[in-house]
Write a protein that holds these residues in place. Structure first.
Motif, PDB file in Angstrom:
ATOM      1  N   THR A 129       5.522   0.285  -1.661  1.00 55.22           N
ATOM      2  CA  THR A 129       5.698   1.442  -2.544  1.00 55.22           C
ATOM      3  C   THR A 129       7.165   1.475  -2.962  1.00 55.22           C
ATOM      4  N   VAL A 130       7.377   1.391  -4.288  1.00 52.87           N
ATOM      5  CA  VAL A 130       8.699   1.116  -4.849  1.00 52.87           C
ATOM      6  C   VAL A 130       9.174   2.296  -5.689  1.00 52.87           C
ATOM      7  N   PHE A 131      10.410   2.730  -5.462  1.00 57.76           N
ATOM      8  CA  PHE A 131      11.021   3.753  -6.317  1.00 57.76           C
ATOM      9  C   PHE A 131      11.856   3.013  -7.365  1.00 57.76           C
ATOM     10  N   PRO A 146       2.386  -6.813 -10.057  1.00 62.42           N
ATOM     11  CA  PRO A 146       1.490  -5.650 -10.175  1.00 62.42           C
ATOM     12  C   PRO A 146       0.860  -5.215  -8.860  1.00 62.42           C
ATOM     13  N   GLN A 147       1.106  -5.971  -7.770  1.00 60.32           N
ATOM     14  CA  GLN A 147       0.498  -5.605  -6.480  1.00 60.32           C
ATOM     15  C   GLN A 147       1.171  -4.397  -5.840  1.00 60.32           C
ATOM     16  N   HIS A 148       2.368  -4.035  -6.324  1.00 60.92           N
ATOM     17  CA  HIS A 148       3.101  -2.921  -5.720  1.00 60.92           C
ATOM     18  C   HIS A 148       2.685  -1.583  -6.353  1.00 60.92           C
ATOM     19  N   THR A 149       2.958  -0.515  -5.614  1.00 60.36           N
ATOM     20  CA  THR A 149       2.791   0.842  -6.143  1.00 60.36           C
ATOM     21  C   THR A 149       4.167   1.286  -6.642  1.00 60.36           C
ATOM     22  N   TYR A 150       4.221   1.751  -7.895  1.00 56.81           N
ATOM     23  CA  TYR A 150       5.517   2.107  -8.477  1.00 56.81           C
ATOM     24  C   TYR A 150       5.626   3.609  -8.718  1.00 56.81           C
ATOM     25  N   PRO A 163       2.137  -1.828 -17.278  1.00 51.47           N
ATOM     26  CA  PRO A 163       0.691  -1.819 -17.049  1.00 51.47           C
ATOM     27  C   PRO A 163       0.338  -2.352 -15.654  1.00 51.47           C
ATOM     28  N   VAL A 164       0.399  -1.470 -14.659  1.00 54.57           N
ATOM     29  CA  VAL A 164       0.025  -1.833 -13.277  1.00 54.57           C
ATOM     30  C   VAL A 164      -0.956  -0.776 -12.775  1.00 54.57           C
ATOM     31  N   PRO A 165      -1.818  -1.130 -11.785  1.00 53.53           N
ATOM     32  CA  PRO A 165      -2.850  -0.175 -11.366  1.00 53.53           C
ATOM     33  C   PRO A 165      -2.308   1.056 -10.635  1.00 53.53           C
ATOM     34  N   ASN A 166      -1.225   0.908  -9.891  1.00 54.49           N
ATOM     35  CA  ASN A 166      -0.734   2.035  -9.094  1.00 54.49           C
ATOM     36  C   ASN A 166       0.635   2.481  -9.588  1.00 54.49           C
ATOM     37  N   LEU A 167       0.613   3.544 -10.406  1.00 53.29           N
ATOM     38  CA  LEU A 167       1.834   3.976 -11.082  1.00 53.29           C
ATOM     39  C   LEU A 167       1.915   5.499 -11.090  1.00 53.29           C
ATOM     40  N   GLU A 187       8.187  12.118   0.564  1.00 45.96           N
ATOM     41  CA  GLU A 187       6.900  12.637   0.048  1.00 45.96           C
ATOM     42  C   GLU A 187       6.108  11.534  -0.644  1.00 45.96           C
ATOM     43  N   ALA A 188       6.815  10.639  -1.352  1.00 47.17           N
ATOM     44  CA  ALA A 188       6.134   9.579  -2.112  1.00 47.17           C
ATOM     45  C   ALA A 188       5.863   8.337  -1.254  1.00 47.17           C
ATOM     46  N   GLY A 189       6.333   8.339  -0.016  1.00 48.27           N
ATOM     47  CA  GLY A 189       6.118   7.173   0.855  1.00 48.27           C
ATOM     48  C   GLY A 189       6.873   5.938   0.392  1.00 48.27           C
ATOM     49  N   ILE A 190       8.064   6.151  -0.159  1.00 43.67           N
ATOM     50  CA  ILE A 190       8.847   5.028  -0.701  1.00 43.67           C
ATOM     51  C   ILE A 190       9.277   4.077   0.424  1.00 43.67           C
TER      52      ILE A 190
END
Ligand SMILES: NC(=O)c1ccc[n+]([C@@H]2O[C@H](COP(=O)([O-])OP(=O)(O)OC[C@H]3O[C@@H](n4cnc5c(N)ncnc54)[C@H](OP(=O)(O)O)[C@@H]3O)[C@@H](O)[C@H]2O)c1
Length: 245
Positions: A129-131, A146-150, A163-167, A187-190
């Protein structure tokens, strides 16, 4: 003295504020026009590109500018190169405000990279999970990972440029303090922060928060800017101008 300030930074606004109302100066602040609702200016503003170094040189001559101040952001490399070239051609004295870069302190876990493509690569294969706090213009580089959550924070909306699935997107304008940054990161789990080495106080809170939480920061190094006379802040630029009047 007819003064043109190339802006888009807090330093540019601070210098404009310092000379506004001073009868010794006729000041224009120039903005690229990237933000729809820019910070209020105490001096007249012109908006939009000049048309490269040629266009800027033409403007300097046509407006009979006496001094040019390059107060652009450390990552705005093209306009600074154009300013150096145009000022040289027209013979207008140029001063740059070069905000000092951040340097890692005790407890910082920085991974320094050369550009956004390298930053995307440095996130690694494992989904994290990336800030992303790099502004809006270069977020597309992270479509390659695209495998990361942004969690992307920018002043203007990023539209469909990542265009990534978790944004998750957050629109906000600094300054941001360290406590609020740490709360957001928790809170965002960064797990990792990506930042430009912008320098300055307004966005340093995220670096302090990452230090406090023990999170790694992928820090993008600055692009090269032209050599020439420079000062670190608006006060230095004001002293240079006053010495010239
Ligand atoms: N890059 C960042 O991370 C960042 C962060 C915060 C603020 N900013 C501010 O946002 C603006 C654009 O940044 P950028 O990275 O896109 O710059 P850039 O890549 O160096 O410049 C691209 C083009 O935008 C125009 N431009 C840039 N700054 C201008 C200014 N102050 N006034 C008039 N035209 C300008 C110029 O167009 P022409 O060639 O047509 O003259 C320039 O060639 C700058 O004002 C910068 O200070 C940038």
């Amino acid at each position: 003295m007819r003064l043109l300030i190339l802006g888009g930074t807090t330093e540019a606004t601070a210098l404009a504020r310092a000379v506004a109302g001073d009868e010794g100066f006729a000041v224009t602040l120039s903005l690229a026009g990237r933000t729809r609702d820019p910070a209020a200016s105490p001096v007249p503003v012109r908006v939009g590109g000049f048309g490269g170094a040629d266009g800027l040189a033409r403007t300097l001559a046509a407006e009979r500018i006496d001094r040019l101040i390059d107060a652009t952001h450390p990552f705005a490399a093209r306009i600074s190169a154009n300013a150096a070239e145009a000022a040289r051609r027209v013979g207008v004295p140029l001063l740059a405000i070069r905000r000092p870069a951040w340097t890692p302190g005790e407890g910082d876990r920085w991974i320094e990279v050369a550009d956004m493509a390298a930053a995307a690569g440095a996130l690694g294969e494992r989904p994290r999970t990336v800030f992303l706090t790099i502004g809006r213009q270069e977020v597309a580089a992270f479509a390659a990972a695209p495998q990361h959550t942004y969690v992307v924070r920018s002043i203007e909306p990023i539209g469909d440029t990542l265009p990534v699935p978790n944004l998750r997107t957050i629109e906000a304008r600094g300054p941001f303090d360290a406590a609020a940054e740490a709360a957001l990161m928790r809170e965002a789990g960064i797990e990792v922060v990506v930042s430009k080495n912008a320098g300055g106080a307004a966005t340093f809170g995220k670096i302090l928060a990452a230090r406090h939480l023990g999170l790694p920061v992928i820090m993008v190094r600055r692009p090269a800017k032209p050599d020439g006379p420079s000062v670190p802040d608006a006060e230095g630029a004001l002293a240079w101008l006053r010495a010239e009047v």
